[in-house]
Design an enzyme around this catalytic site. Structure first.
Site, short mmCIF file in Angstrom:
data_model
loop_
_atom_site.label_atom_id
_atom_site.label_comp_id
_atom_site.label_asym_id
_atom_site.label_seq_id
_atom_site.Cartn_x
_atom_site.Cartn_y
_atom_site.Cartn_z
N THR A 51 0.84 -1.21 0.00
CA THR A 51 0.00 0.00 0.00
C THR A 51 0.87 1.25 0.00
O THR A 51 0.64 2.19 -0.77
CB THR A 51 -0.87 0.07 1.29
OG1 THR A 51 -1.13 -1.24 1.74
CG2 THR A 51 -2.11 0.87 1.08
N THR A 52 1.87 1.24 0.88
CA THR A 52 2.76 2.40 1.01
C THR A 52 3.53 2.65 -0.28
O THR A 52 3.95 3.77 -0.56
CB THR A 52 3.73 2.14 2.20
OG1 THR A 52 2.94 1.91 3.36
CG2 THR A 52 4.66 3.30 2.45
N TYR A 115 -13.05 -4.34 -1.34
CA TYR A 115 -14.30 -3.79 -1.87
C TYR A 115 -15.42 -4.82 -2.02
O TYR A 115 -16.57 -4.53 -1.73
CB TYR A 115 -14.03 -3.09 -3.23
CG TYR A 115 -15.19 -2.28 -3.74
CD1 TYR A 115 -15.55 -1.09 -3.11
CD2 TYR A 115 -15.95 -2.69 -4.83
CE1 TYR A 115 -16.62 -0.34 -3.55
CE2 TYR A 115 -17.01 -1.94 -5.28
CZ TYR A 115 -17.35 -0.77 -4.64
OH TYR A 115 -18.42 -0.02 -5.09
N TYR A 141 -1.94 -10.47 4.66
CA TYR A 141 -2.06 -9.09 5.12
C TYR A 141 -3.52 -8.80 5.50
O TYR A 141 -4.38 -8.76 4.63
CB TYR A 141 -1.58 -8.17 3.99
CG TYR A 141 -1.49 -6.70 4.29
CD1 TYR A 141 -1.70 -6.19 5.57
CD2 TYR A 141 -1.17 -5.79 3.28
CE1 TYR A 141 -1.61 -4.82 5.83
CE2 TYR A 141 -1.08 -4.43 3.53
CZ TYR A 141 -1.30 -3.96 4.79
OH TYR A 141 -1.21 -2.61 5.04
N ARG A 146 -8.90 -1.00 5.00
CA ARG A 146 -8.73 -0.74 3.56
C ARG A 146 -9.53 -1.73 2.72
O ARG A 146 -10.08 -1.36 1.68
CB ARG A 146 -7.25 -0.82 3.18
CG ARG A 146 -6.41 0.36 3.68
CD ARG A 146 -5.12 0.46 2.88
NE ARG A 146 -4.20 1.43 3.46
CZ ARG A 146 -4.19 2.72 3.16
NH1 ARG A 146 -5.05 3.21 2.30
NH2 ARG A 146 -3.29 3.52 3.72
N LYS A 169 0.59 -10.09 8.52
CA LYS A 169 0.82 -8.68 8.85
C LYS A 169 -0.52 -8.16 9.34
O LYS A 169 -1.49 -8.08 8.57
CB LYS A 169 1.27 -7.91 7.61
CG LYS A 169 1.39 -6.43 7.87
CD LYS A 169 1.70 -5.66 6.62
CE LYS A 169 1.58 -4.19 6.94
NZ LYS A 169 1.58 -3.37 5.76
N ILE A 210 5.89 -4.66 9.86
CA ILE A 210 6.08 -4.14 8.49
C ILE A 210 5.55 -2.73 8.57
O ILE A 210 4.33 -2.52 8.68
CB ILE A 210 5.29 -4.98 7.47
CG1 ILE A 210 5.78 -6.43 7.51
CG2 ILE A 210 5.47 -4.40 6.05
CD1 ILE A 210 5.02 -7.37 6.60
#
Ligand SMILES: O=C(O)C1=N[C@H](C(=O)O)C[C@H](O)C1
Length: 301
Positions: A51-52, A115, A141, A146, A169, A210
């Site tokens: 994402t980052t 989503y 993850y 999100r 994570k 992370i």
């Protein structure tokens, strides 16, 4: 697989993707500089395209180009995993196969489908399809804020029967009791994906983090995690106390804009993001400037 479980701990960085110019092209020179800087600071591993890393706005070709440059720069000094997200199981499995076949990577960090809000059974099938497409390890993850869906404990326990799933994570909205259950009731390595509770996660027996925030002074996060492992909570708390205000600033506007602003103050990258992300506000940059000087000067012996 055992080798990566042992390696999948400590402080991992979800690498920001540096851009430059008016048209926000990939800045591959900055990628190299940043990767070398982070390795010199003692990081335990890198994730490309998390994402980052603004993977949502990278093309497939850019993702490949970026990965190649990171691997060429890292030269096996630390493990590199690829961030995989997506809501189409077939497409995700195809991507996993592609990266497994074309790059010398250590595995994948893969989120639940975003989503579409599938059932837990759907999440299991999604991850199993990904595992079937590769021999490499996968870290799961969990980031419900999100994706819109929580990966429940029973789902992790089910997936953990396949040794390809090595770690989680966990960014479960800061839910400490869920984090504790994962650590106590799964065989997976649990790393914090919620930067403000890295200290707590390590105290509960988690294997590290992370962390986007750890782009800045990863050595402090590493030291804090190690001190907790040695039972030196007093010293670990001194580091945590120093880090907390800075972490708070880094997440006061949408990640990764603040951490990119901080890295640009350090002269490591340009302060560019791709829309719909926007750069950190001038007010935040002013605060970061002051807080950064403090955290860069912080010392613990
Ligand atoms: O990209 C990541 O990996 C991370 N993402 C979180 C986010 O979604 O903002 C933050 C975390 O530090 C690492």
């Amino acid at each position: 697989m055992t080798a990566l479980i042992n390696r999948f701990q400590g402080i991992w960085i979800p690498l920001v993707t540096p851009f430059h110019g008016q048209d926000n092209r990939l800045d591959l020179e900055a990628v190299k500089k940043l990767v070398i800087h982070l390795i010199n600071q003692g990081i335990d591993g890198l994730i490309v395209g998390a994402t980052t890393g603004e993977s949502a706005t990278l093309t497939h070709a850019e993702h490949n180009e970026l990965l190649k440059v990171v691997l060429d720069t890292v030269k096996d000094q630390v493990p590199v995993m690829v961030g995989i997200s997506g809501s189409d199981t077939v497409e995700v499995a195809k991507n996993i196969k592609h990266y497994s076949n074309h790059f010398e990577i250590s595995g994948f960090l893969m989120s639940a489908p975003a989503y579409v809000r599938p059932s837990q059974q759907g999440i299991i099938h999604h991850f199993e399809a990904a595992a079937a497409a590769t021999d490499l390890p996968i870290a799961i993850y969990n980031i419900p804020y999100r994706t819109g869906v929580n990966i429940e404990l029973a789902t992790l326990q089910h997936l953990s029967r396949n040794p390809q799933f090595v770690a989680v994570k966990e960014s479960g909205n800061g839910d400490i009791s869920q984090l504790n259950d994962q650590i106590s009731h799964t065989s997976l390595n649990i790393l914090s994906g919620e930067d403000s509770i890295i200290f707590v996660c390590s105290c509960l027996g988690g294997q590290g983090a992370i962390s986007a925030a750890a782009h800045i002074r990863p050595d402090l996060y590493k030291k804090m995690h190690e001190l907790i492992g040695e039972g030196n909570l007093v010293k670990a708390r001194q580091i945590n106390d120093a880090l907390q205000p800075f972490i708070h600033l880094l997440f006061s506007e949408p990640n990764p804009a603040p951490v990119k602003a901080a890295l640009s103050i350090m002269g490591l990258i340009q302060d560019n993001v791709r829309l719909p992300m926007t750069v950190a506000s001038p007010e935040l940059k002013a605060k970061l400037d002051v807080a950064l000087a403090k955290i860069l000067a912080f010392n613990i012996d």
